[in-house]
Design a protein around this motif. Structure first.
Motif, mmCIF file in Angstrom:
data_model
loop_
_atom_site.group_PDB
_atom_site.id
_atom_site.type_symbol
_atom_site.label_atom_id
_atom_site.label_comp_id
_atom_site.label_asym_id
_atom_site.label_seq_id
_atom_site.Cartn_x
_atom_site.Cartn_y
_atom_site.Cartn_z
ATOM 1 N N ASP A 60 0.740 -1.241 -0.081
ATOM 2 C CA ASP A 60 0.089 -0.189 -0.088
ATOM 3 C C ASP A 60 0.830 1.082 -0.143
ATOM 4 O O ASP A 60 1.593 1.506 1.226
ATOM 5 C CB ASP A 60 -0.912 0.170 1.254
ATOM 6 C CG ASP A 60 -1.838 1.159 1.203
ATOM 7 O OD1 ASP A 60 -1.746 1.996 0.337
ATOM 8 O OD2 ASP A 60 -2.681 1.203 2.234
ATOM 9 N N GLY A 62 -0.218 4.260 -0.337
ATOM 10 C CA GLY A 62 -0.802 5.450 0.106
ATOM 11 C C GLY A 62 -1.597 6.344 -0.804
ATOM 12 O O GLY A 62 -2.208 7.258 -0.623
ATOM 13 N N ARG A 63 -1.503 5.760 -2.189
ATOM 14 C CA ARG A 63 -2.003 6.777 -3.182
ATOM 15 C C ARG A 63 -3.295 5.859 -3.761
ATOM 16 O O ARG A 63 -3.606 5.932 -5.168
ATOM 17 C CB ARG A 63 -0.972 6.784 -4.271
ATOM 18 C CG ARG A 63 0.011 7.666 -3.886
ATOM 19 C CD ARG A 63 1.110 8.112 -4.988
ATOM 20 N NE ARG A 63 1.797 6.848 -5.381
ATOM 21 C CZ ARG A 63 3.095 6.701 -4.949
ATOM 22 N NH1 ARG A 63 3.420 7.364 -3.715
ATOM 23 N NH2 ARG A 63 3.599 5.570 -5.266
ATOM 24 N N SER A 64 -4.087 5.278 -3.026
ATOM 25 C CA SER A 64 -5.293 4.494 -3.497
ATOM 26 C C SER A 64 -4.846 3.470 -4.263
ATOM 27 O O SER A 64 -5.630 2.873 -5.185
ATOM 28 C CB SER A 64 -6.311 5.477 -4.053
ATOM 29 O OG SER A 64 -6.765 6.169 -3.200
ATOM 30 N N ASN A 65 -3.999 2.791 -4.096
ATOM 31 C CA ASN A 65 -2.989 1.656 -5.070
ATOM 32 C C ASN A 65 -2.713 0.716 -4.130
ATOM 33 O O ASN A 65 -1.415 0.942 -3.694
ATOM 34 C CB ASN A 65 -2.217 2.508 -6.147
ATOM 35 C CG ASN A 65 -1.576 1.544 -7.006
ATOM 36 O OD1 ASN A 65 -2.022 0.477 -7.155
ATOM 37 N ND2 ASN A 65 -0.550 1.854 -7.664
ATOM 38 N N ILE A 66 -3.088 -0.621 -4.183
ATOM 39 C CA ILE A 66 -2.769 -1.543 -3.367
ATOM 40 C C ILE A 66 -2.315 -2.598 -4.529
ATOM 41 O O ILE A 66 -2.894 -2.890 -5.068
ATOM 42 C CB ILE A 66 -3.628 -2.077 -2.350
ATOM 43 C CG1 ILE A 66 -3.952 -0.969 -1.423
ATOM 44 C CG2 ILE A 66 -2.989 -3.392 -1.365
ATOM 45 C CD1 ILE A 66 -5.192 -1.485 -0.351
ATOM 46 N N LYS A 114 2.878 -0.997 4.129
ATOM 47 C CA LYS A 114 2.498 0.211 3.781
ATOM 48 C C LYS A 114 3.498 1.183 4.131
ATOM 49 O O LYS A 114 4.414 1.323 4.780
ATOM 50 C CB LYS A 114 1.727 0.766 5.191
ATOM 51 C CG LYS A 114 0.198 0.337 5.204
ATOM 52 C CD LYS A 114 -0.575 0.622 6.235
ATOM 53 C CE LYS A 114 -1.692 -0.092 6.461
ATOM 54 N NZ LYS A 114 -2.776 0.472 7.458
ATOM 55 N N SER A 116 5.540 5.039 2.407
ATOM 56 C CA SER A 116 5.533 6.179 1.816
ATOM 57 C C SER A 116 7.133 6.446 1.388
ATOM 58 O O SER A 116 7.882 5.695 1.267
ATOM 59 C CB SER A 116 5.288 7.376 2.771
ATOM 60 O OG SER A 116 6.161 7.453 3.883
#
Length: 189
Positions: A60, A62-66, A114, A116
């Protein structure tokens, strides 16, 4: 006919040019015993993968992309081979026609990531169920390994593989050191 060949060629070239999904190396290591528990007792080993999904990591960003990541190796076969090596190091002999059976069920092998640009957090879970059975009875045990790791910057596929392999190795070591399982197999196999 010529148009059909041209269309088929275009489809094949497009498929070859499509980006390949990323994969990680899943290479669990057997926890080998230095001494024999038994001498030549046989067992038949089987395995089953009952995971809901075949990927081994979910990333994930964090950019609505898993993004799911799969293993280069077959998870079921890799774990079965490691377990077979463990049991053989304890003096058991893998056989196709033994009255003693050992079954391993892979219930979960997953690293949730997760991350960033600045940091990452990985949570790994491995759940294996082992069944030792023969005419004298049946022993069913579930082994669970978990780990949490944080780091700077984004997590690489190599780092994800290290976490997954480490947790799987811990579960295999737990199976190898399980006194109840060893006693059961030693007395009944």
């Amino acid at each position: 006919m010529r148009k059909l060949v041209l269309a088929a060629s275009m489809v094949l070239l497009t498929a070859c040019a499509a980006p390949q999904q990323e994969q990680i190396n899943f290479m669990p290591k057997a926890a080998l015993s230095s001494s024999d528990l038994v001498k030549g007792s046989t067992f038949t080993l089987s395995s089953k993968d009952v995971r809901a999904s075949q990927y081994v990591a979910l990333v994930d960003s964090g950019r609505s992309n898993i993004e799911p990541i799969h293993s280069k190796q077959n998870v079921r076969i890799a774990i079965e081979n490691a377990l077979a090596a463990q049991l053989e190091s304890q003096g058991f002999r893998n056989s196709l026609d033994s009255d003693n059976s050992v079954a391993i069920e892979i219930q979960e092998t997953l690293v949730s990531v997760k991350h960033s640009v600045m940091e990452n957090e990985m949570n790994a879970t491995v759940i294996l169920e082992l069944t030792a059975e023969n005419s004298q009875g049946k022993l069913v045990k579930t082994y669970t390994g978990t780990a949490k790791r944080t780091g700077a910057l984004s997590a690489s596929n190599e780092e994800i593989a290290v976490v997954l392999n480490d947790v799987t190795n811990l579960v295999l070591t737990e199976i190898s050191n399980d006194r109840e399982l060893k006693n059961y197999m030693q007395e009944r196999f």
